[in-house]
Design an enzyme around this catalytic site. Structure first.
Site, short mmCIF file in Angstrom:
data_model
loop_
_atom_site.label_atom_id
_atom_site.label_comp_id
_atom_site.label_asym_id
_atom_site.label_seq_id
_atom_site.Cartn_x
_atom_site.Cartn_y
_atom_site.Cartn_z
N SER A 145 14.68 31.03 -49.55
CA SER A 145 14.76 31.46 -48.14
C SER A 145 14.68 32.98 -48.09
O SER A 145 14.86 33.66 -49.11
CB SER A 145 16.12 30.99 -47.59
N TYR A 167 25.27 29.36 -46.57
CA TYR A 167 23.83 29.19 -46.72
C TYR A 167 23.25 30.35 -47.54
O TYR A 167 22.46 30.15 -48.47
CB TYR A 167 23.18 29.12 -45.34
P1 NAD Z 1 15.19 20.08 -41.55
O1 NAD Z 1 16.58 20.02 -41.02
O2 NAD Z 1 14.04 19.91 -40.60
O3 NAD Z 1 15.00 19.05 -42.74
C1 NAD Z 1 15.98 18.89 -43.72
C2 NAD Z 1 15.69 17.64 -44.52
O4 NAD Z 1 16.76 17.45 -45.47
C3 NAD Z 1 15.63 16.38 -43.67
O5 NAD Z 1 14.60 15.55 -44.18
C4 NAD Z 1 16.98 15.72 -43.93
O6 NAD Z 1 16.91 14.30 -43.82
C5 NAD Z 1 17.24 16.14 -45.36
N1 NAD Z 1 18.67 16.11 -45.68
C6 NAD Z 1 19.68 16.71 -45.01
N2 NAD Z 1 20.86 16.43 -45.60
C7 NAD Z 1 20.58 15.64 -46.67
C8 NAD Z 1 21.36 15.01 -47.67
N3 NAD Z 1 22.69 15.15 -47.70
N4 NAD Z 1 20.73 14.25 -48.60
C9 NAD Z 1 19.39 14.09 -48.56
N5 NAD Z 1 18.60 14.66 -47.66
C10 NAD Z 1 19.19 15.43 -46.71
O7 NAD Z 1 15.11 21.48 -42.28
P2 NAD Z 1 13.87 22.35 -42.80
O8 NAD Z 1 13.79 23.56 -41.97
O9 NAD Z 1 12.66 21.52 -42.99
O10 NAD Z 1 14.46 22.82 -44.20
C11 NAD Z 1 13.97 22.36 -45.44
C12 NAD Z 1 14.37 23.38 -46.51
O11 NAD Z 1 13.76 24.63 -46.22
C13 NAD Z 1 15.88 23.65 -46.58
O12 NAD Z 1 16.25 23.84 -47.94
C14 NAD Z 1 16.00 24.95 -45.82
O13 NAD Z 1 17.13 25.67 -46.20
C15 NAD Z 1 14.73 25.64 -46.22
N6 NAD Z 1 14.29 26.73 -45.35
C16 NAD Z 1 13.94 26.50 -44.04
C17 NAD Z 1 13.51 27.57 -43.27
C18 NAD Z 1 13.09 27.41 -41.84
O14 NAD Z 1 12.81 28.42 -41.19
N7 NAD Z 1 13.04 26.21 -41.29
C19 NAD Z 1 13.42 28.85 -43.82
C20 NAD Z 1 13.79 29.03 -45.15
C21 NAD Z 1 14.20 27.97 -45.91
#
Ligand code: NAD
Length: 249
Positions: A141, A154
């Site tokens: 991230s 986080y």
């Molecule tokens: P999201 O909330 O849309 O998706 C998260 C996914 O993780 C979902 O499929 C959910 O079912 C799954 N999940 C949640 N808890 C879980 C558990 N206990 N066991 C198994 N699966 C679980 O989030 P996203 O934005 O797609 O994030 C995905 C990754 O990207 C994360 O690691 C997040 O920190 C990282 N990230 C996101 C962003 C952003 O801007 N969206 C930026 C940097 C990093």
């Protein structure tokens, strides 16, 4: 050919939506069979992969339960007989000021964002080291570099993911297993919905992004295929920023 994943199996976590769903579909488009693990199943990811003629099996599991991960991983291997690529994407964020941040919020975030990444990497690593090849891609991230506001757990977890990527790369790079990370910038998903809904915050973030827009989940398809394929065979312990230039500012 360098980017071709035909015959490879990719285990992707957190595939019910957001970045994980897009990366699973991108890997399938490049030819990989997909094992998709999420806390909640998603028919849309399965349908999208099958629509392009890809193979996908779905496993529903709470990856924050460390004592179940070994059996979850065994189930994942049994889907297609092996795992060549692991994408540690599942992650959560809990927002509350540091002074009021609850122990539960802290622990929930660390259990999923950090502990499951280490334990799944360890399980996949053993499986890959035996065969002398494999790719592990962690999702870091901007908060692997910056402090953020109201998200201390986080930020701690994502700094740790960047460190773990380097630590495992040092041990396994010489044995055919490449470990790298992708650090997405601000991408529109459930995870960032509260920021998008805050008009002033959304504008101040957008104004700072050189690309002048937030990223979409599809923006990660190319980078994940690159890090999963032979095209990145001499990359180890790298954190690849996919941020529209955020960190260059
Ligand atoms: P999201 O909330 O849309 O998706 C998260 C996914 O993780 C979902 O499929 C959910 O079912 C799954 N999940 C949640 N808890 C879980 C558990 N206990 N066991 C198994 N699966 C679980 O989030 P996203 O934005 O797609 O994030 C995905 C990754 O990207 C994360 O690691 C997040 O920190 C990282 N990230 C996101 C962003 C952003 O801007 N969206 C930026 C940097 C990093």
């Amino acid at each position: 050919m360098l980017f071709d994943l035909t015959g490879k199996t990719a285990l992707v976590t957190g595939t019910s939506g957001g970045l994980g769903a897009a990366m699973a579909i991108g890997l399938a488009e490049a030819g990989a069979s997909i094992v998709a693990i999420s806390s909640s199943n998603s028919n849309s990811t399965v349908e999208a992969v099958r629509a392009i003629g890809g193979q996908i099996e779905q496993i529903s599991a709470d990856l924050s339960q460390a004592d179940t991960l070994e059996s979850v991983f065994e189930r994942a291997v049994s889907c297609f007989g092996k795992i060549d690529i692991l994408v540690n994407n599942a992650g959560i964020i809990r927002r509350a000021p540091a002074a009021e941040h609850s122990a539960k919020d802290w622990q929930d975030v660390i259990d999923l964002n950090l502990n499951s990444v280490f334990y799944l990497s360890q399980l996949a690593g053993r499986h890959m080291l035996e065969r002398g090849s494999g790719k592990i891609i962690n999702i870091a991230s901007m908060l692997s570099y910056q402090g953020g506001i109201n998200v201390p757990g986080y930020t701690a977890s994502k700094h740790a993911v960047a460190g773990l990527t380097k630590a495992l790369a040092n041990e396994w790079a010489g044995r055919g297993v490449q470990i790298n990370a992708i650090a997405p910038g601000y991408m529109t998903t459930n995870n960032t919905a509260p920021i998008v809904a805050d008009e002033a915050r959304f504008k101040s973030i957008t104004d700072r992004i050189p690309a002048a827009r937030w990223g979409t989940p599809d923006d990660l398809k190319g980078p994940v295929v690159f890090l999963a394929s032979a095209a990145s065979d001499y990359m180890n312990g790298h954190v690849l920023n996919v941020d529209g230039g955020w960190l260059a500012r």
